[in-house]
Design a protein around this motif. Sequence first.
Motif, PDB file in Angstrom:
ATOM      1  N   TYR A  23       9.955  -0.434  -3.931  1.00  0.00           N
ATOM      2  CA  TYR A  23       9.643  -0.836  -2.558  1.00  0.00           C
ATOM      3  C   TYR A  23       8.517  -1.875  -2.566  1.00  0.00           C
ATOM      4  O   TYR A  23       8.603  -2.926  -1.931  1.00  0.00           O
ATOM      5  CB  TYR A  23       9.236   0.412  -1.773  1.00  0.00           C
TER       6      TYR A  23
ATOM      7  N   GLN B 172       9.673  -5.224  -4.063  1.00  0.00           N
ATOM      8  CA  GLN B 172      10.507  -5.969  -3.109  1.00  0.00           C
ATOM      9  C   GLN B 172       9.637  -6.612  -2.019  1.00  0.00           C
ATOM     10  O   GLN B 172       9.854  -7.761  -1.633  1.00  0.00           O
ATOM     11  CB  GLN B 172      11.532  -5.020  -2.472  1.00  0.00           C
ATOM     12  N   LEU B 173       8.638  -5.869  -1.556  1.00  0.00           N
ATOM     13  CA  LEU B 173       7.736  -6.417  -0.532  1.00  0.00           C
ATOM     14  C   LEU B 173       6.972  -7.633  -1.062  1.00  0.00           C
ATOM     15  O   LEU B 173       6.838  -8.652  -0.375  1.00  0.00           O
ATOM     16  CB  LEU B 173       6.727  -5.347  -0.080  1.00  0.00           C
TER      17      LEU B 173
ATOM     18  N   GLU C  31       0.997 -10.143   4.748  1.00  0.00           N
ATOM     19  CA  GLU C  31       1.853  -9.826   5.905  1.00  0.00           C
ATOM     20  C   GLU C  31       2.917  -8.797   5.536  1.00  0.00           C
ATOM     21  O   GLU C  31       3.147  -7.826   6.248  1.00  0.00           O
ATOM     22  CB  GLU C  31       2.583 -11.089   6.366  1.00  0.00           C
ATOM     23  N   ASN C  32       3.566  -9.039   4.406  1.00  0.00           N
ATOM     24  CA  ASN C  32       4.668  -8.159   4.024  1.00  0.00           C
ATOM     25  C   ASN C  32       4.193  -6.749   3.660  1.00  0.00           C
ATOM     26  O   ASN C  32       4.844  -5.765   4.004  1.00  0.00           O
ATOM     27  CB  ASN C  32       5.450  -8.774   2.865  1.00  0.00           C
TER      28      ASN C  32
ATOM     29  N   GLY D  10       3.278  -5.108   6.899  1.00  0.00           N
ATOM     30  CA  GLY D  10       4.507  -4.760   7.628  1.00  0.00           C
ATOM     31  C   GLY D  10       5.214  -3.584   6.984  1.00  0.00           C
ATOM     32  O   GLY D  10       5.750  -2.707   7.658  1.00  0.00           O
ATOM     33  N   GLY D  11       5.222  -3.564   5.650  1.00  0.00           N
ATOM     34  CA  GLY D  11       5.932  -2.523   4.920  1.00  0.00           C
ATOM     35  C   GLY D  11       5.234  -1.173   4.933  1.00  0.00           C
ATOM     36  O   GLY D  11       5.882  -0.136   4.957  1.00  0.00           O
ATOM     37  N   TYR D  12       3.881  -1.189   4.899  1.00  0.00           N
ATOM     38  CA  TYR D  12       3.154   0.079   4.799  1.00  0.00           C
ATOM     39  C   TYR D  12       2.497   0.522   6.109  1.00  0.00           C
ATOM     40  O   TYR D  12       2.302   1.711   6.324  1.00  0.00           O
ATOM     41  CB  TYR D  12       2.090  -0.015   3.700  1.00  0.00           C
TER      42      TYR D  12
ATOM     43  N   GLY E 171       3.493  -0.796   9.308  1.00  0.00           N
ATOM     44  CA  GLY E 171       4.410  -0.902  10.443  1.00  0.00           C
ATOM     45  C   GLY E 171       4.599  -2.337  10.887  1.00  0.00           C
ATOM     46  O   GLY E 171       3.745  -3.201  10.626  1.00  0.00           O
ATOM     47  N   SER E 172       5.737  -2.585  11.568  1.00  0.00           N
ATOM     48  CA  SER E 172       6.120  -3.951  11.970  1.00  0.00           C
ATOM     49  C   SER E 172       5.025  -4.638  12.764  1.00  0.00           C
ATOM     50  O   SER E 172       4.764  -5.829  12.580  1.00  0.00           O
ATOM     51  CB  SER E 172       7.391  -3.900  12.806  1.00  0.00           C
TER      52      SER E 172
ATOM     53  N   LYS F 258       2.320  -6.638  10.959  1.00  0.00           N
ATOM     54  CA  LYS F 258       2.711  -7.770  10.125  1.00  0.00           C
ATOM     55  C   LYS F 258       2.058  -9.078  10.578  1.00  0.00           C
ATOM     56  O   LYS F 258       1.512  -9.824   9.771  1.00  0.00           O
ATOM     57  CB  LYS F 258       4.235  -7.887  10.162  1.00  0.00           C
ATOM     58  N   GLU F 259       2.134  -9.340  11.869  1.00  0.00           N
ATOM     59  CA  GLU F 259       1.619 -10.598  12.394  1.00  0.00           C
ATOM     60  C   GLU F 259       0.090 -10.598  12.448  1.00  0.00           C
ATOM     61  O   GLU F 259      -0.534 -11.644  12.434  1.00  0.00           O
ATOM     62  CB  GLU F 259       2.188 -10.847  13.793  1.00  0.00           C
TER      63      GLU F 259
END
Lengths: 290, 386
Positions: A3, A6-7, A250-251, A254-256, A258-259, A262-263
């Motif tokens: 995971y 991939q992030l 960011e990734n 976002g991945g750990y 929450g969405s 990310k921003e």
Amino acid sequence: MEYLVQLVISGLAIGAIYGLIAMGFAVIYKSTGLVNFAQGEMTMIVAYVAWTISTSISGNVFVVAFGAILAAILLGLVIERIVIRPMLGEPVFATVMVTIGLAVILRSSINFIWDAYPHGLDLGVGRDIIRFGNIGVRTGQIAVIATLLFLLAAIWAFFRYSKFGIAMRAVAADDRTALLMGISATRVHAIAWAASSVIAGIAGVFFAISYDISPAMFQLGLKAFPATILGGLDAILGSGLGGLLIGITENLAGGYLGSGMKEVAGFVMIVVVLMIRPFGIFGERDIERV
Amino acid sequence: MLKYLTTVSLLLAGAYLTGSHALAAEQGLTDTEIVIGDVEPLTGPPALLGVAASIGHKMAIAETNNAGGINGRKIRYVLEDDGYVTARTIQGARKVIDVDKAFAMLGISGSGQSIAVMPVLEKAGIPTVINVAPVKFLWEPPRKNVFVVGQSYEEGIIQLVTYLAEKNPGKKWGLITQDDDYGITVRDGFDTVVKAKKLNVVYSGNYKKGQQDFSSDMLQLKQSGAEVFLAGGIIGENIAMMKELEKLNIKPVVGIFWPGRVEPVLKLMGPPADGIYAVDYVEPFAGPAGKAFLEKAKGLLSEGEMKGINRYSMTGYAAAKVLIAAIQRCGKEPTWACTIAELEKTKNVETGVMAPISFGPGIRFSDQKLHIMQAEFSTLSFKPVN
């Protein structure tokens, strides 16, 4: 672990696009002392030109690449000559406002020249997925990371060893003294705009291959700007690396987390880094903020 | 002679008064012309819907003008670009009403823009038919002069999720929405069905408007093990999500909403688009009604306009047909009061692109029937499944 990997890989891929655009910001700032707020729009225009070439002239990757680079050079030179050069000697704030106006014009031109639909840039390359176990990466993503690394090395060598690169550094350091040494500042500015346009255009084309082109593409500039601030507005190599850092951060956020995070994550990082190093991680000199 | 002069004077005075009355009665009317105004996003990403909706309006107007106009008056269409900026929507609506003197309005831009412009429309009292972004605020409470053709976002999502839930019982669900009023409406509709059907939601994401990279979001979706996924993006977002799913080698059952149900999107999504579900109240272009619409458009639109047609052209066409029919029923001297009264009397008006349209006393929302559709990648089209 898979995971996380991939992030990081996805973060590097999008970060490389941010990095290239951020380098475009830095090239102009380093040579002219100007922040170009139309950088995202220039990225978008070159990608649209590449798409037009691919659909109306030839879909051959080399033809499209050559045409897009040529168009990017022309775009940079035309903007510098028609819009920026007349502003020489004017207050920095006024010139920055001109680039904001230019951004709006370029953004609107998409609907006038092309249309509001998203389009795919299909060159027959870059969309294949390579799998390493359960991890999938598009060939275009690998290519954009490789391109960023190559350009980082090439630009370092250019500024370190080439005559014109040294001239550009001289203009950036002290344009009056450079002028007395026989260096044409206007020529340096023109080349900087053309180079910036080409670098941003490369990012635009890679983004179009991996995703698509649409009138929303200019927003890449908004993501790349923090990268150049993070790396250092006057640090071309730092801006490129800043893009990678922003993409990965960011990734991971976002991945750990929450969405929604990310921003925000990239900006949180900038705030923290600027509090410690006000000129960015690789920035070297006093930067006039606008 | 005196008698003759008196008669002529009286006739001239009468003609002047009648004429001036007609001119003073309602704006946007001359002996030969009637003005219909519109404000849409014609630039920027939302131009995808604004341009298409205006093409639908143009199509209905061209059809009417070719048939002699509205009781002899040709329609002049005044279109303003708001760039999807609310302040410009209000400015555009004021210009269309006060400067161009529109007799009636169509449109208007996105949901937030329509809501913001409502006080301007209400104060002016101009007959208006809204067709682009139907949200409840536009018809609840009903405004005297504002009519809405379409179906609510919330109801659309409820029907789509209900259909998918019944088709995929016991499956794990995932949802991602945009962080704005559109996303909130989608989420509200989804939550209604989640509660009613007790769905097992294992992933719930919320992305920022303008986000273009969805790699971490889709990776989270994969990790969650979601088997049915409601992609709450609009256009580019859904394309990016589908490409990420392909990269991650997962194939959940995917549902999308009508703002993103435009055929070119399928091509950009690639083969993973095959089989995705959508909900809409306009006919798919692959069906007989859609084909007939496109055939009709060929004779009324330019080649460039033909390329801009999508589902929003159908909503625009239907709204314009309803408005034109109401004005037409008012006869030679239409007024705003008559047009509003006739719009209210609209009953089962056939437009060929959606179910018959009806309003009524105190009913300002046409409440269109919904269809669930499924994408077919090989033909780049959507086909009804219910």
